[in-house]
Design an enzyme around this catalytic site. Structure first.
Site, PDB file in Angstrom:
ATOM      1  N   ASP A 169      -7.752  28.588  35.952  1.00  0.00           N
ATOM      2  CA  ASP A 169      -7.696  27.398  36.789  1.00  0.00           C
ATOM      3  C   ASP A 169      -7.464  26.148  35.944  1.00  0.00           C
ATOM      4  O   ASP A 169      -8.308  25.791  35.130  1.00  0.00           O
ATOM      5  CB  ASP A 169      -9.035  27.313  37.535  1.00  0.00           C
ATOM      6  CG  ASP A 169      -9.011  26.384  38.717  1.00  0.00           C
ATOM      7  OD1 ASP A 169      -7.973  25.770  38.987  1.00  0.00           O
ATOM      8  OD2 ASP A 169     -10.066  26.269  39.375  1.00  0.00           O
ATOM      9  N   GLY A 212       2.350  23.916  41.994  1.00  0.00           N
ATOM     10  CA  GLY A 212       2.440  25.294  42.478  1.00  0.00           C
ATOM     11  C   GLY A 212       3.694  25.615  43.254  1.00  0.00           C
ATOM     12  O   GLY A 212       4.379  26.595  42.973  1.00  0.00           O
ATOM     13  N   ASP A 229      -6.811  23.330  47.591  1.00  0.00           N
ATOM     14  CA  ASP A 229      -7.843  24.276  48.001  1.00  0.00           C
ATOM     15  C   ASP A 229      -7.945  24.416  49.513  1.00  0.00           C
ATOM     16  O   ASP A 229      -7.840  23.445  50.260  1.00  0.00           O
ATOM     17  CB  ASP A 229      -9.197  23.834  47.464  1.00  0.00           C
ATOM     18  CG  ASP A 229      -9.254  23.850  45.949  1.00  0.00           C
ATOM     19  OD1 ASP A 229     -10.218  23.282  45.404  1.00  0.00           O
ATOM     20  OD2 ASP A 229      -8.352  24.427  45.322  1.00  0.00           O
TER      21      ASP A 229
END
Length: 545
Positions: A169, A212, A229
């Protein structure tokens, strides 16, 4: 990472990153997935963070491991038990090695991995590529034990503990995409150097501009987060900011379908099924969409006390079968009018899975056709994923879908392979050569899809060439030259000496006439890697394609 109060702290940082992100050069898709032999289908498992955050210890993780077995999740295909942030001692030992927190994990991390492995499951762990994990960055957990500069040492430690899955992460506002690629790749290469097959799951988005969706990360990792998230809500109004609802994540991930392939998957984040905040209809849509979009299926609820509705959703064999199809494709968009969305996913036996997704709040009819999803012919069978009911059609595919609901059909029929499809629908299957006649009522295709000095990956497809369904199967063959199976997916296995027996799991137990079941494995080997040339299915000899 999942730190719910962090955005107030980092609002100024995020505002600055918007400017940085606007000048970022987007990367073209990479042609090949990371060839480390794992995650050939989307990984399935459980992660500790969504429900427990930092409140974890070895007793809890062992209880969740046991619950994965007793609830039937393991038999349904769930494999990985992933211990998220806050497992570590805030200080490395005198040699610089990571350690488990002695008050939380007094038996040590290897003992925990052994416990998980002894129950037929796999061990996952969390780490960060810079100096601090997310909990350490936000000050909710002490220390600075990230892998920066210690990638090789940490990879060796994970391998020694028996880790099978690493969640890695970013958790920093610093760094360009190029910096992230180089940094994530150092751990990719360090894991490879250990010789242990370990799934690499990355999140480049934590406290960072959202890189991402800007790059195909399949050359770097096995799975990569596409969004911020998740939270247990349907729609938070975010396009890609904290926190993301189910519909918001789908909106970001649908256009990224071309990047999914065996060994490389868009990760829509850990699931919220069974955690409240949504209706049963929304929870079912959540699971159905994660399945057809080939996202890893990582549960995040408390497995010890889930209700029957949650268990029914998480163990739906029809949807798991679609998720775990060996082609590893993500559904592509057939049509979308802002409310009614049609997604289609080509499957390995020529079927197509189609999702009719209602993003509105009122019940509406959603329709498509067999032709639109890439099938030709005049007679088709539809199997509905939730009820298992079957119906026939000459081409029309339609359902009345409640608000925020998703109806999924598995469509079979026609000549057996899709024809050329319109833009935005699944790619056509190339015409195949008719296989040679098989012995008995089964035929086996055995392929070595990857090989390295210490081992190889095999993929096996069993075809029912008879006229009656096969309900439950065991395939047996013998290895030569010391091959030893040590991981498998899509089947359970036993090995006695050279003889291997692979047995169905729940979602592929039945093989209809003309249908197939596919599974894979990773094996060690020595000497020449001779392919088996004789197979028996339920004691009957099979032909070999």
């Amino acid at each position: 990472m999942r730190h719910r109060a962090r955005r107030m702290v980092t609002a100024l940082t995020v505002g600055l990153l918007v400017v940085v992100g606007a000048t970022t050069v987007l990367r073209t898709s990479q042609a090949l997935a990371l060839n480390n032999g794992v995650a050939r289908t989307p990984p399935m498992g459980w992660n500790s963070w969504n429900t427990f955050g930092c409140n974890i210890n070895e007793t809890l993780i062992r209880q969740m491991t046991d619950a994965m077995v007793s609830s039937g999740l393991r038999d349904a295909g769930y494999q990985y038990v992933v211990v998220d942030d806050c497992w570590m001692n805030p200080n490395r030992d005198s040699a610089g090695n990571l350690q488990g927190d002695p008050s939380r994990f007094p038996s040590g991390m290897k003992a925990l991995g052994d416990y998980i492995h002894a129950r037929g499951l796999k061990f996952g762990i969390y780490q960060a590529p810079l100096d601090r994990t997310c909990a350490q960055f936000f000050g909710s957990y002490p220390g600075a034990t990230g892998s920066q500069g210690r990638e090789a040492q940490d990879a060796r430690q994970f391998a020694a503990w028996g880790v099978d899955y690493l969640k890695y992460d970013w958790c920093s506002p610093s760094g360009t995409i190029d910096d992230q690629v180089r940094t994530f790749a150092r751990m990719r290469d360090a894991l490879a150097a250990t010789g242990r097959p370990i799934v690499l799951s990355i999140n480049s988005n934590s406290i960072h501009t959202k890189t991402g969706p800007q790059r195909d990360w399949g050359d770097v990792s096995n799975m990569w987060r596409t969004t911020e998230d998740i939270t247990n809500a349907w729609n938070t109004g975010q396009t890609n900011g904290y926190p993301m609802g189910i519909q918001n994540i789908v909106d970001v991930t649908v256009p990224l379908a071309a990047r999914a392939r065996p060994g490389a998957f868009n990760d829509m984040d850990m699931m919220e099924v069974g955690r409240g905040g949504m209706s049963d209809t929304e929870m079912r849509s959540h699971f159905a969409l994660w399945s057809i979009l080939a996202s890893p299926l990582i549960a995040g609820n408390d497995l010890r006390n889930m209700n029957a509705a949650t268990r029914t959703i998480l163990t739906n064999t029809n949807l798991i079968g679609i998720s775990q199809d060996p082609l590893g494709l993500q559904a592509t968009q057939v049509s979308f009018d802002g409310t009614r969305r049609v997604l289609a996913k080509r499957l390995s036996n020529g079927d197509v899975a189609v999702a009719l997704f209602n993003q509105g709040t009122a019940t509406t009819t959603i329709s498509t056709t067999a032709s639109a999803i890439g099938l030709s012919g005049g007679s088709f069978t539809l199997r509905e994923a939730w009820t298992n009911a079957t119906s026939t059609t000459s081409g029309a595919i339609s359902a009345s879908v409640p608000g925020h609901g998703t109806v999924v059909y598995r469509v079979s029929g026609g000549p057996g392979t899709p024809t050329s499809t319109p833009t935005g629908t699944p790619t056509a299957v190339p015409t195949t050569v008719t296989p040679p006649p098989s012995a008995g009522n089964c035929q086996v295709t055995y392929a070595i899809t990857g090989q390295w000095p210490a081992g190889f990956q095999g993929d096996v497809t069993v075809r029912n060439t008879g006229t009656t369904p096969i309900d439950g199967w065991s395939l047996r063959w013998s290895f030569a030259n010391g091959q030893q199976v040590n991981q498998a997916w899509g089947a359970t296995y036993t090995q006695s000496g050279a003889q291997v027996t692979a047995t169905n799991v729940a979602y592929n137990a039945s093989i209809s006439p003309g249908g197939t079941a596919t599974f894979g494995f990773i094996s060690s080997w020595s000497g020449s890697n001779t392919r088996p040339n004789a197979f028996t299915l339920n004691g009957q000899a099979c032909g070999v394609a």
